[in-house]
Design a protein around this motif. Structure first.
Motif, short mmCIF file in Angstrom:
data_model
loop_
_atom_site.label_atom_id
_atom_site.label_comp_id
_atom_site.label_asym_id
_atom_site.label_seq_id
_atom_site.Cartn_x
_atom_site.Cartn_y
_atom_site.Cartn_z
N TRP A 281 -4.43 -21.83 42.50
CA TRP A 281 -4.27 -22.21 41.55
C TRP A 281 -4.31 -20.61 41.07
CZ3 TRP A 281 -8.25 -21.35 38.63
CH2 TRP A 281 -9.51 -21.11 39.51
N ARG A 282 -4.92 -20.26 41.47
CA ARG A 282 -5.49 -18.46 40.54
C ARG A 282 -4.28 -17.77 40.12
NH1 ARG A 282 -9.76 -20.19 44.22
NH2 ARG A 282 -11.88 -19.42 42.60
N THR A 283 -2.98 -17.88 40.79
CA THR A 283 -2.00 -17.30 40.90
C THR A 283 -0.99 -18.05 40.75
OG1 THR A 283 -1.30 -17.75 42.81
CG2 THR A 283 -2.64 -15.69 42.57
N GLU A 284 -1.44 -19.30 40.06
CA GLU A 284 -0.06 -19.88 40.05
C GLU A 284 0.24 -20.94 38.47
OE1 GLU A 284 2.94 -20.21 41.39
OE2 GLU A 284 1.74 -18.31 42.69
N LEU A 285 -1.35 -20.64 38.13
CA LEU A 285 -1.38 -21.29 36.72
C LEU A 285 -1.14 -20.72 35.62
CD1 LEU A 285 -5.11 -22.91 36.54
CD2 LEU A 285 -2.85 -24.34 35.67
N THR A 286 -0.11 -20.26 34.41
CA THR A 286 0.23 -20.39 33.88
C THR A 286 -0.67 -19.71 32.79
OG1 THR A 286 0.97 -22.26 31.62
CG2 THR A 286 2.48 -21.75 33.40
N PRO A 287 -0.83 -19.05 31.69
CA PRO A 287 -1.46 -18.41 30.57
C PRO A 287 -2.02 -19.05 29.72
CG PRO A 287 0.07 -16.45 31.57
CD PRO A 287 1.09 -17.91 32.07
N ASP A 288 -0.92 -19.64 29.27
CA ASP A 288 -1.56 -20.62 28.42
C ASP A 288 -2.36 -21.82 28.79
OD1 ASP A 288 -0.17 -19.78 26.23
OD2 ASP A 288 1.59 -21.12 26.76
N GLN A 289 -2.01 -21.80 30.20
CA GLN A 289 -3.51 -23.12 31.20
C GLN A 289 -4.44 -22.13 31.30
OE1 GLN A 289 -2.62 -26.65 31.73
NE2 GLN A 289 -1.15 -26.12 30.16
N ARG A 290 -4.34 -21.19 31.99
CA ARG A 290 -5.46 -20.80 32.03
C ARG A 290 -6.35 -20.33 31.19
NH1 ARG A 290 -5.53 -17.48 36.91
NH2 ARG A 290 -6.68 -16.00 35.83
N ALA A 291 -6.01 -19.92 29.80
CA ALA A 291 -6.97 -20.01 27.91
C ALA A 291 -7.28 -21.28 28.07
CB ALA A 291 -5.45 -20.08 27.27
N LEU A 292 -6.90 -22.60 28.69
CA LEU A 292 -7.73 -23.88 28.88
C LEU A 292 -9.31 -23.34 29.49
CD1 LEU A 292 -4.87 -26.03 28.22
CD2 LEU A 292 -6.17 -25.18 26.88
N LEU A 293 -9.36 -23.29 30.16
CA LEU A 293 -10.66 -23.62 31.90
C LEU A 293 -11.53 -23.16 31.35
CD1 LEU A 293 -8.81 -21.73 34.97
CD2 LEU A 293 -8.49 -23.95 34.59
N VAL A 294 -12.73 -23.74 31.33
CA VAL A 294 -13.85 -23.98 30.33
C VAL A 294 -14.94 -22.56 30.66
CG1 VAL A 294 -13.97 -26.60 29.91
CG2 VAL A 294 -15.43 -25.85 31.73
N ALA A 295 -14.22 -22.11 31.86
CA ALA A 295 -15.60 -20.93 32.77
C ALA A 295 -14.95 -19.40 33.22
CB ALA A 295 -16.66 -21.49 33.51
N PRO A 296 -14.76 -19.02 33.13
CA PRO A 296 -13.90 -17.81 34.46
C PRO A 296 -14.15 -18.09 35.98
CG PRO A 296 -16.12 -17.00 33.42
CD PRO A 296 -15.80 -17.98 32.18
N ALA A 297 -12.86 -18.53 36.61
CA ALA A 297 -12.57 -18.33 37.88
C ALA A 297 -13.57 -17.18 38.30
CB ALA A 297 -11.23 -19.03 38.52
N GLU A 298 -13.92 -17.49 39.52
CA GLU A 298 -14.22 -16.01 40.84
C GLU A 298 -13.25 -15.27 40.89
OE1 GLU A 298 -15.53 -15.95 45.28
OE2 GLU A 298 -16.19 -16.80 44.06
#
Length: 301
Positions: A281-298
Protein backbone atom coordinates in the motif's frame (compact mmCIF):
# COMPACT_ATOMS: atom_id res chain seq x y z
CA UNK A 1 -0.04 -24.35 -21.19
CA UNK A 2 -3.76 -24.29 -21.68
CA UNK A 3 -5.24 -23.13 -18.37
CA UNK A 4 -8.87 -22.90 -17.24
CA UNK A 5 -9.60 -20.26 -14.57
CA UNK A 6 -12.88 -20.63 -12.74
CA UNK A 7 -14.16 -17.37 -11.31
CA UNK A 8 -12.16 -15.42 -13.87
CA UNK A 9 -14.40 -12.36 -13.57
CA UNK A 10 -13.80 -11.99 -9.83
CA UNK A 11 -11.55 -9.57 -7.92
CA UNK A 12 -8.59 -11.95 -8.06
CA UNK A 13 -9.70 -13.67 -11.24
CA UNK A 14 -9.27 -10.64 -13.48
CA UNK A 15 -5.65 -10.16 -12.45
CA UNK A 16 -5.04 -13.89 -12.75
CA UNK A 17 -6.30 -13.96 -16.33
CA UNK A 18 -3.98 -11.08 -17.19
CA UNK A 19 -0.93 -12.57 -15.46
CA UNK A 20 -1.31 -16.00 -17.05
CA UNK A 21 -1.89 -14.45 -20.47
CA UNK A 22 1.17 -12.22 -20.05
CA UNK A 23 3.16 -15.38 -19.26
CA UNK A 24 2.19 -16.69 -22.72
CA UNK A 25 -0.35 -19.27 -21.55
CA UNK A 26 -3.61 -20.00 -23.36
CA UNK A 27 -6.22 -18.91 -20.82
CA UNK A 28 -9.94 -19.67 -20.70
CA UNK A 29 -12.16 -17.88 -18.17
CA UNK A 30 -14.97 -20.05 -16.78
CA UNK A 31 -17.52 -17.83 -15.08
CA UNK A 32 -21.20 -16.95 -15.15
CA UNK A 33 -20.09 -13.30 -15.44
CA UNK A 34 -18.03 -11.68 -18.20
CA UNK A 35 -14.54 -10.51 -17.21
CA UNK A 36 -14.22 -6.94 -18.56
CA UNK A 37 -11.20 -6.23 -20.72
CA UNK A 38 -10.12 -9.84 -21.09
CA UNK A 39 -9.38 -10.70 -24.71
CA UNK A 40 -9.29 -14.48 -24.32
CA UNK A 41 -12.09 -17.02 -24.39
CA UNK A 42 -14.83 -16.71 -21.80
CA UNK A 43 -17.18 -19.61 -21.16
CA UNK A 44 -20.38 -19.54 -19.11
CA UNK A 45 -20.67 -22.85 -17.22
CA UNK A 46 -22.69 -23.58 -14.11
CA UNK A 47 -20.18 -25.33 -11.86
CA UNK A 48 -23.05 -26.49 -9.67
CA UNK A 49 -24.29 -28.69 -12.53
CA UNK A 50 -23.23 -32.28 -11.81
CA UNK A 51 -21.66 -32.98 -15.21
CA UNK A 52 -21.32 -29.71 -17.15
CA UNK A 53 -17.81 -28.85 -15.98
CA UNK A 54 -16.55 -32.42 -16.26
CA UNK A 55 -17.78 -32.61 -19.84
CA UNK A 56 -16.11 -29.28 -20.59
CA UNK A 57 -12.79 -30.43 -19.16
CA UNK A 58 -13.00 -33.65 -21.18
CA UNK A 59 -13.52 -31.65 -24.37
CA UNK A 60 -10.91 -28.96 -23.64
CA UNK A 61 -8.10 -31.18 -22.29
CA UNK A 62 -6.42 -28.35 -20.34
CA UNK A 63 -2.94 -28.63 -18.86
CA UNK A 64 -3.97 -26.85 -15.66
CA UNK A 65 -6.99 -25.52 -13.78
CA UNK A 66 -7.00 -22.60 -11.35
CA UNK A 67 -10.12 -22.74 -9.19
CA UNK A 68 -11.14 -19.34 -7.81
CA UNK A 69 -14.94 -19.54 -8.13
CA UNK A 70 -16.76 -19.28 -4.80
CA UNK A 71 -18.97 -17.13 -2.63
CA UNK A 72 -16.10 -14.83 -1.70
CA UNK A 73 -17.30 -12.85 1.33
CA UNK A 74 -18.20 -14.31 4.75
CA UNK A 75 -21.85 -13.86 5.77
CA UNK A 76 -22.78 -12.55 2.30
CA UNK A 77 -25.28 -15.43 2.01
CA UNK A 78 -26.91 -17.81 4.50
CA UNK A 79 -24.30 -19.97 6.23
CA UNK A 80 -25.67 -23.20 4.79
CA UNK A 81 -25.59 -21.79 1.28
CA UNK A 82 -21.96 -20.67 1.63
CA UNK A 83 -20.84 -24.03 3.01
CA UNK A 84 -22.70 -26.05 0.41
CA UNK A 85 -21.78 -23.86 -2.56
CA UNK A 86 -18.07 -23.44 -1.90
CA UNK A 87 -17.38 -27.05 -0.96
CA UNK A 88 -19.52 -28.43 -3.79
CA UNK A 89 -17.89 -26.25 -6.46
CA UNK A 90 -14.42 -27.23 -5.25
CA UNK A 91 -15.27 -30.93 -5.32
CA UNK A 92 -16.74 -30.63 -8.82
CA UNK A 93 -13.63 -28.92 -10.18
CA UNK A 94 -11.05 -31.10 -8.44
CA UNK A 95 -12.88 -34.32 -9.24
CA UNK A 96 -13.17 -33.38 -12.92
CA UNK A 97 -9.43 -32.68 -12.99
CA UNK A 98 -8.72 -36.07 -11.43
CA UNK A 99 -11.10 -37.90 -13.75
CA UNK A 100 -9.65 -36.39 -16.92
CA UNK A 101 -5.98 -36.37 -15.97
CA UNK A 102 -5.36 -32.62 -15.78
CA UNK A 103 -1.70 -32.20 -14.86
CA UNK A 104 -2.03 -29.33 -12.36
CA UNK A 105 -4.86 -27.95 -10.24
CA UNK A 106 -4.58 -25.00 -7.85
CA UNK A 107 -7.53 -24.03 -5.63
CA UNK A 108 -8.06 -20.85 -3.63
CA UNK A 109 -8.51 -21.19 0.11
CA UNK A 110 -8.41 -18.30 2.63
CA UNK A 111 -6.51 -17.10 5.71
CA UNK A 112 -9.87 -17.13 7.53
CA UNK A 113 -9.33 -20.83 8.23
CA UNK A 114 -7.07 -19.60 11.08
CA UNK A 115 -10.19 -18.57 12.99
CA UNK A 116 -9.35 -14.93 13.77
CA UNK A 117 -12.32 -12.74 14.57
CA UNK A 118 -14.13 -15.44 16.54
CA UNK A 119 -16.79 -13.94 18.84
CA UNK A 120 -15.63 -16.32 21.59
CA UNK A 121 -12.09 -14.97 21.45
CA UNK A 122 -9.02 -15.96 19.48
CA UNK A 123 -5.31 -15.79 20.06
CA UNK A 124 -2.58 -17.18 17.82
CA UNK A 125 -0.25 -19.92 19.02
CA UNK A 126 2.56 -17.80 17.60
CA UNK A 127 3.24 -14.97 15.15
CA UNK A 128 3.75 -14.62 12.30
CA UNK A 129 1.19 -17.19 11.23
CA UNK A 130 2.42 -19.83 8.79
CA UNK A 131 1.05 -22.97 7.16
CA UNK A 132 1.89 -25.10 10.21
CA UNK A 133 -0.36 -23.08 12.52
CA UNK A 134 -3.53 -24.95 13.48
CA UNK A 135 -6.76 -24.00 11.71
CA UNK A 136 -9.81 -23.10 13.81
CA UNK A 137 -12.61 -21.97 11.46
CA UNK A 138 -15.65 -20.55 13.23
CA UNK A 139 -18.01 -19.64 10.37
CA UNK A 140 -19.28 -21.36 7.24
CA UNK A 141 -17.03 -19.44 4.88
CA UNK A 142 -13.87 -20.34 6.79
CA UNK A 143 -15.02 -23.95 7.16
CA UNK A 144 -15.75 -24.16 3.44
CA UNK A 145 -12.19 -23.04 2.72
CA UNK A 146 -10.76 -25.61 5.13
CA UNK A 147 -12.81 -28.20 3.22
CA UNK A 148 -11.21 -26.96 0.00
CA UNK A 149 -7.79 -27.64 1.52
CA UNK A 150 -8.95 -31.05 2.74
CA UNK A 151 -10.20 -31.91 -0.74
CA UNK A 152 -6.85 -30.89 -2.22
CA UNK A 153 -5.07 -33.15 0.27
CA UNK A 154 -7.53 -35.99 -0.34
CA UNK A 155 -7.14 -35.94 -4.11
CA UNK A 156 -3.37 -35.59 -3.77
CA UNK A 157 -3.34 -38.84 -1.79
CA UNK A 158 -5.41 -40.71 -4.37
CA UNK A 159 -2.96 -40.68 -7.28
CA UNK A 160 0.19 -39.02 -8.56
CA UNK A 161 -0.66 -38.08 -12.14
CA UNK A 162 -2.24 -34.76 -11.09
CA UNK A 163 -0.49 -32.17 -8.93
CA UNK A 164 -2.94 -30.55 -6.50
CA UNK A 165 -2.31 -27.38 -4.49
CA UNK A 166 -4.11 -24.74 -2.45
CA UNK A 167 -3.26 -21.16 -1.56
CA UNK A 168 -4.56 -18.68 0.97
CA UNK A 169 -4.55 -15.22 -0.62
CA UNK A 170 -4.83 -12.51 2.00
CA UNK A 171 -7.42 -9.71 1.73
CA UNK A 172 -7.28 -9.09 -2.02
CA UNK A 173 -7.00 -5.50 -3.20
CA UNK A 174 -7.52 -4.99 -6.92
CA UNK A 175 -5.61 -2.29 -8.86
CA UNK A 176 -8.54 0.13 -8.98
CA UNK A 177 -8.94 0.05 -5.22
CA UNK A 178 -5.64 1.87 -4.73
CA UNK A 179 -7.34 4.87 -6.36
CA UNK A 180 -10.31 4.82 -3.98
CA UNK A 181 -12.71 2.20 -5.32
CA UNK A 182 -14.39 0.26 -2.48
CA UNK A 183 -12.83 -3.01 -1.34
CA UNK A 184 -14.84 -6.22 -0.99
CA UNK A 185 -15.95 -5.11 2.49
CA UNK A 186 -17.27 -1.79 1.17
CA UNK A 187 -14.61 0.43 2.72
CA UNK A 188 -11.75 2.04 0.84
CA UNK A 189 -8.12 1.16 1.54
CA UNK A 190 -7.69 4.56 3.19
CA UNK A 191 -10.72 3.87 5.41
CA UNK A 192 -9.05 0.65 6.61
CA UNK A 193 -5.76 2.43 7.24
CA UNK A 194 -7.29 5.36 9.09
CA UNK A 195 -9.62 3.22 11.24
CA UNK A 196 -7.70 0.23 12.66
CA UNK A 197 -10.93 -1.38 13.89
CA UNK A 198 -11.89 -2.14 10.28
CA UNK A 199 -8.79 -4.24 9.57
CA UNK A 200 -7.99 -5.52 13.07
CA UNK A 201 -10.51 -8.35 12.75
CA UNK A 202 -8.45 -9.74 9.85
CA UNK A 203 -5.09 -9.03 11.52
CA UNK A 204 -4.42 -6.29 8.95
CA UNK A 205 -3.68 -8.83 6.20
CA UNK A 206 -3.83 -7.95 2.51
CA UNK A 207 -2.29 -8.65 -0.87
CA UNK A 208 -2.33 -6.85 -4.20
CA UNK A 209 -4.36 -8.90 -6.69
CA UNK A 210 -1.47 -8.73 -9.17
CA UNK A 211 0.96 -10.19 -6.63
CA UNK A 212 -1.48 -13.02 -5.88
CA UNK A 213 -1.85 -13.60 -9.61
CA UNK A 214 1.93 -13.76 -9.94
CA UNK A 215 1.89 -16.49 -7.29
CA UNK A 216 -0.58 -18.44 -9.43
CA UNK A 217 1.80 -18.20 -12.39
CA UNK A 218 4.72 -19.30 -10.21
CA UNK A 219 2.82 -22.32 -8.87
CA UNK A 220 1.55 -23.40 -12.29
CA UNK A 221 5.01 -23.13 -13.82
CA UNK A 222 7.31 -24.21 -10.97
CA UNK A 223 5.56 -26.40 -8.39
CA UNK A 224 7.16 -29.83 -8.24
CA UNK A 225 5.85 -33.20 -7.18
CA UNK A 226 7.12 -32.58 -3.65
CA UNK A 227 4.53 -29.79 -3.35
CA UNK A 228 1.58 -32.10 -4.06
CA UNK A 229 -1.25 -31.30 -1.65
CA UNK A 230 0.57 -28.34 -0.08
CA UNK A 231 -0.99 -25.08 1.09
CA UNK A 232 0.62 -21.65 0.73
CA UNK A 233 -0.02 -18.31 2.41
CA UNK A 234 0.12 -15.47 -0.12
CA UNK A 235 0.29 -11.98 1.36
CA UNK A 236 1.99 -8.61 1.23
CA UNK A 237 5.33 -8.13 2.96
CA UNK A 238 3.85 -5.56 5.32
CA UNK A 239 0.63 -5.03 7.26
CA UNK A 240 -2.28 -2.85 6.12
CA UNK A 241 -1.69 -0.50 9.03
CA UNK A 242 -0.16 2.87 9.81
CA UNK A 243 1.32 1.64 13.10
CA UNK A 244 3.31 -1.51 13.92
CA UNK A 245 1.19 -4.56 14.76
CA UNK A 246 2.86 -4.70 18.17
CA UNK A 247 0.92 -1.54 18.97
CA UNK A 248 -2.34 -2.62 17.38
CA UNK A 249 -2.77 -6.27 18.42
CA UNK A 250 -2.47 -7.11 22.13
CA UNK A 251 -1.08 -10.59 21.48
CA UNK A 252 1.55 -9.22 19.07
CA UNK A 253 3.35 -7.22 21.75
CA UNK A 254 5.54 -10.15 22.77
CA UNK A 255 5.92 -11.57 19.26
CA UNK A 256 8.82 -11.39 16.84
CA UNK A 257 6.95 -8.93 14.61
CA UNK A 258 9.03 -5.82 14.04
CA UNK A 259 8.19 -2.53 12.37
CA UNK A 260 5.87 -2.97 9.42
CA UNK A 261 5.98 -6.81 9.44
CA UNK A 262 2.66 -8.58 8.68
CA UNK A 263 0.94 -11.19 10.85
CA UNK A 264 1.11 -13.74 8.01
CA UNK A 265 4.28 -15.25 6.59
CA UNK A 266 4.62 -16.06 2.89
CA UNK A 267 8.11 -17.50 3.38
CA UNK A 268 6.98 -20.96 2.31
CA UNK A 269 5.95 -19.65 -1.12
CA UNK A 270 9.30 -17.91 -1.45
CA UNK A 271 11.24 -21.00 -0.43
CA UNK A 272 9.28 -23.42 -2.61
CA UNK A 273 8.50 -21.31 -5.66
CA UNK A 274 10.72 -18.25 -5.58
CA UNK A 275 7.64 -16.02 -5.35
CA UNK A 276 7.60 -12.85 -3.26
CA UNK A 277 5.21 -9.89 -3.22
CA UNK A 278 6.46 -6.75 -4.95
CA UNK A 279 3.61 -4.34 -4.17
CA UNK A 280 2.59 -2.57 -0.97
CA UNK A 281 0.00 0.00 0.00
CA UNK A 282 3.01 2.25 0.52
CA UNK A 283 3.88 2.04 -3.18
CA UNK A 284 0.45 1.59 -4.77
CA UNK A 285 -1.84 4.18 -3.15
CA UNK A 286 -2.41 7.10 -5.52
CA UNK A 287 -1.23 10.55 -4.36
CA UNK A 288 -4.82 11.69 -3.88
CA UNK A 289 -5.54 8.73 -1.61
CA UNK A 290 -2.29 9.13 0.33
CA UNK A 291 -3.29 12.71 1.08
CA UNK A 292 -6.33 11.37 2.96
CA UNK A 293 -4.28 9.41 5.50
CA UNK A 294 -4.68 10.80 9.01
CA UNK A 295 -1.06 10.23 9.99
CA UNK A 296 2.20 9.79 8.07
CA UNK A 297 3.14 6.14 7.53
CA UNK A 298 6.53 4.82 8.53
CA UNK A 299 9.05 5.23 5.76
CA UNK A 300 6.80 7.41 3.60
CA UNK A 301 7.43 10.94 4.83
Amino acid sequence: MKILVTGGAGRLGRSTLDALTAASHEVVSVDRVTAPGFGGRQVDIDLAHPTAFSDFVAAETPDAIVHLAAIAVPFSAPEGVILDTNSRLAFTVLDAAREHGVARVLAASSPTVMGYGSPTGWQPDYLPLDEEHRARPWNAYALSKQLVENLVAMFARQQTSTLFGAFRPCFVISPGEWAGAPTQQGHTVVDRLNDPSLAAVSLFNYVDARDAADFVVAWVERAGADANGEVFFVGASDALALAPLRELLPYAAASELDGTAPAFSSAHATDRLGWAPTRSWRTELTPDQRALLVAPAEGTS
